[in-house]
Design a protein around this motif. Structure first.
Motif, PDB file in Angstrom:
ATOM      1  N   ALA A 142       0.844  -1.178   0.000  1.00  0.00           N
ATOM      2  CA  ALA A 142       0.000   0.000   0.000  1.00  0.00           C
ATOM      3  C   ALA A 142       0.876   1.223   0.000  1.00  0.00           C
ATOM      4  N   ALA A 143       0.307   2.346  -0.451  1.00  0.00           N
ATOM      5  CA  ALA A 143       1.115   3.548  -0.567  1.00  0.00           C
ATOM      6  C   ALA A 143       0.564   4.661   0.287  1.00  0.00           C
ATOM      7  N   ALA A 144       1.433   5.612   0.652  1.00  0.00           N
ATOM      8  CA  ALA A 144       0.980   6.758   1.420  1.00  0.00           C
ATOM      9  C   ALA A 144       1.956   7.894   1.239  1.00  0.00           C
ATOM     10  N   THR A 145       1.508   9.108   1.512  1.00  0.00           N
ATOM     11  CA  THR A 145       2.405  10.231   1.585  1.00  0.00           C
ATOM     12  C   THR A 145       2.075  11.025   2.816  1.00  0.00           C
ATOM     13  N   ALA A 146       2.996  11.876   3.220  1.00  0.00           N
ATOM     14  CA  ALA A 146       2.794  12.652   4.431  1.00  0.00           C
ATOM     15  C   ALA A 146       2.035  13.937   4.172  1.00  0.00           C
ATOM     16  N   THR A 165      -0.258   1.039   9.995  1.00  0.00           N
ATOM     17  CA  THR A 165      -0.745   2.369   9.647  1.00  0.00           C
ATOM     18  C   THR A 165       0.271   3.079   8.769  1.00  0.00           C
ATOM     19  N   ASN A 166      -0.093   4.284   8.355  1.00  0.00           N
ATOM     20  CA  ASN A 166       0.753   5.136   7.530  1.00  0.00           C
ATOM     21  C   ASN A 166       0.315   6.580   7.777  1.00  0.00           C
ATOM     22  N   PRO A 167       0.709   7.557   6.966  1.00  0.00           N
ATOM     23  CA  PRO A 167       0.329   8.928   7.283  1.00  0.00           C
ATOM     24  C   PRO A 167      -1.168   9.222   7.296  1.00  0.00           C
ATOM     25  N   THR A 168      -2.000   8.328   6.774  1.00  0.00           N
ATOM     26  CA  THR A 168      -3.448   8.563   6.858  1.00  0.00           C
ATOM     27  C   THR A 168      -4.002   8.251   8.243  1.00  0.00           C
ATOM     28  N   GLY A 169      -3.232   7.559   9.070  1.00  0.00           N
ATOM     29  CA  GLY A 169      -3.686   7.199  10.408  1.00  0.00           C
ATOM     30  C   GLY A 169      -3.481   8.347  11.379  1.00  0.00           C
ATOM     31  N   PHE A 199       3.884  -1.626  11.844  1.00  0.00           N
ATOM     32  CA  PHE A 199       4.125  -2.373  10.611  1.00  0.00           C
ATOM     33  C   PHE A 199       3.856  -1.424   9.444  1.00  0.00           C
ATOM     34  N   GLY A 200       4.940  -1.027   8.748  1.00  0.00           N
ATOM     35  CA  GLY A 200       4.832  -0.012   7.710  1.00  0.00           C
ATOM     36  C   GLY A 200       4.615  -0.611   6.341  1.00  0.00           C
ATOM     37  N   PRO A 201       3.600  -0.146   5.607  1.00  0.00           N
ATOM     38  CA  PRO A 201       3.362  -0.614   4.237  1.00  0.00           C
ATOM     39  C   PRO A 201       4.245   0.123   3.240  1.00  0.00           C
ATOM     40  N   GLU A 202       3.922   0.037   1.954  1.00  0.00           N
ATOM     41  CA  GLU A 202       4.669   0.770   0.936  1.00  0.00           C
ATOM     42  C   GLU A 202       4.707   2.252   1.303  1.00  0.00           C
ATOM     43  N   HIS A 203       5.841   2.886   1.043  1.00  0.00           N
ATOM     44  CA  HIS A 203       6.126   4.271   1.421  1.00  0.00           C
ATOM     45  C   HIS A 203       6.440   4.412   2.902  1.00  0.00           C
ATOM     46  N   GLY A 204       6.184   3.358   3.677  1.00  0.00           N
ATOM     47  CA  GLY A 204       6.567   3.372   5.072  1.00  0.00           C
ATOM     48  C   GLY A 204       5.568   4.029   5.995  1.00  0.00           C
ATOM     49  N   PHE A 205       5.788   3.834   7.277  1.00  0.00           N
ATOM     50  CA  PHE A 205       4.940   4.376   8.329  1.00  0.00           C
ATOM     51  C   PHE A 205       4.901   5.904   8.287  1.00  0.00           C
ATOM     52  N   ARG A 206       6.043   6.550   8.148  1.00  0.00           N
ATOM     53  CA  ARG A 206       6.087   8.010   8.117  1.00  0.00           C
ATOM     54  C   ARG A 206       5.955   8.578   6.699  1.00  0.00           C
TER      55      ARG A 206
END
Length: 436
Positions: free
Chosen positions: A17-21, A65-69, A93-100
């Motif tokens: 999964a992907a995320a951005t800050a 989680t990721n930055p959406t959390g 537990f960090g998905p794609e793009h990582g926890f932060r």
């Protein structure tokens, strides 16, 4: 998510999964339903925090989680849990793009100790149920918490991240807690069903294209419908959902009063989420789906497309949207450096917008107009070479479009299976309002 053109197709249980800050204001420039519901919407994470994390008291917690959390104060739930002193936080537990959110597309943060909290952050991107189970056990976790914003489409892989984490929790003997969030496109199910022969990492189980459920409802559905067949047992009472308060099924994100955090780099606004269940199908063609522009999935086109596509789509009077003739030059992905003719999809009524129907209307018109239109084929999967089949769940849509079937006939082909899925999901739904 990362570009499906560049993503390696991972196994059905993979954690991708992907995320951005980045954040933007509460649903900027986004069409609203006009119903005014939802201004008092409170996500599950905020409700748990207000209760001093009582739901996690006395537990050894690992968080997916990721930055959406985030809470409504825009702080990470992990930071809030840590600072509260009320949660025994063992792992993230960090998905794609990582926890932060520091890693680029198709990458992750390596396992490290988070300097803000001192908690070990595991690189869970690409993890299978087996490898994630090992991480859960290594971390000494007895409760796995899930809090990631979904966008409501089967091929947006956060829901399969959750399913993999549920399997890992079950195998490790841990409980599973979902801090629920609204489905940003509402609670109505739409589109064709995934078939078993075409399951992949972008559709690991048999649900429809726009499932119309929150992640909490989906977790209940997965537990009741899939886990026993796959794992021999269910989570049962060890699955808990901290519900969203104030959300109705006829509420889209723009009406929630919440802040939109980009769930992935190409999901910049709530309007993107509204059209995504339909226009993402153009990833399975040689037309650009707008990646490399400022309006991904709203701009669609190719160098060979002209004004006729917009004119034909306007004449179709597709519910919930308007079409504008548009020209764009992608900076990444398909047709880089080339001027593409096409359309921009403008949302006019989110509750009438049927994403899968939108996709079918646009594909039928493009195929009929342009001899250069082609389906993407992938050499790595010779038995199932057409990417659009993986997105729609079977070859049916592609074959009907190739045969010249009108859009109404294409949409009608999935009506019966959609109705069956709607009946099947009802026992797992938590929220009311509008169509169930």
């Amino acid at each position: 998510m990362t570009s499906l053109d560049r993503r390696t197709l991972f196994a059905a249980g993979a954690l991708g999964a992907a995320a951005t800050a980045a954040t933007v204001g509460a649903a900027p420039a986004s069409a609203t339903s006009g119903h005014g519901h939802g201004k008092g919407v409170v996500p599950g994470a905020d409700r748990a925090a207000a209760d001093r994390w009582k739901v996690l008291r006395g537990r050894k917690v690992g968080v997916v989680t990721n930055p959406t959390g985030i809470l409504r104060n825009l702080r990470s739930i992990v930071d809030e849990m840590h600072d509260s002193g009320a949660v025994d936080l063992h792992a993230v537990f960090g998905p794609e793009h990582g926890f932060r959110g520091t890693a680029q597309a198709g990458d992750a943060e390596e396992t490290y100790t988070d300097p803000r909290t001192g908690v070990t952050v595991y690189d869970a991107y690409g993890a299978t149920a087996d490898s994630l189970t090992r991480m859960v056990r290594e971390a000494g976790v007895d409760t796995v918490v899930f809090d990631i914003q979904d966008v409501g489409a089967r091929f947006y892989t956060y829901v399969w991240t959750m399913y993999t984490a549920m399997r890992a929790a079950l195998r490790a003997g841990a409980s599973f807690v979902v801090l629920d969030r609204p489905n940003p496109i509402g609670g109505t199910a739409r589109g064709p069903m995934m078939t078993t022969a075409f399951t992949t990492g972008v559709g690991a189980k048999e649900i429809v294209q726009a499932h119309g459920m929150t992640v909490g409802e989906l977790a209940r559905f997965f537990d009741g419908e899939f886990l026993e067949a796959e794992e021999g047992r269910t989570l049962g009472d060890r699955l808990e959902v901290v519900e969203v308060s104030g959300w109705r099924r006829d509420t889209v994100f723009a009406d929630t009063g919440l802040t939109w955090v980009l769930p992935s780099p190409n999901m910049p606004t709530p309007n993107t989420a509204l059209v995504y269940p339909g226009t993402c199908l153009f990833e399975g063609t040689n037309l650009s789906e707008g990646r490399g522009t400022t309006a991904p999935f709203e701009l669609v086109g190719a160098p060979f497309v002209d004004h006729r596509w917009a004119e034909r789509l306007v004449a179709r009077d597709v519910p919930g949207v308007a079409f504008r003739e548009a020209y764009f030059n992608p900076v990444v992905n398909k047709h880089v450096g080339k001027v593409c003719g096409g359309v921009q999809v403008h949302v006019t009524d989110p509750l009438r917008l049927d994403g899968p129907r939108l996709g079918a209307e646009m594909l039928v018109a493009a195929k009929a107009l342009y001899a250069d239109f082609a389906w993407r084929q992938d050499s790595y999967d010779p038995a199932r070479p057409f990417w659009v089949d993986k997105l729609t769940g079977s070859p049916r849509l592609r074959e009907m479009v190739d045969a010249g079937a009108p859009a109404d006939e294409v949409v009608g082909a999935w009506r019966e299976e959609l109705a069956a899925f709607d009946r099947r999901r009802k026992p797992y739904l938590l929220y009311r309002g509008g169509r169930r």
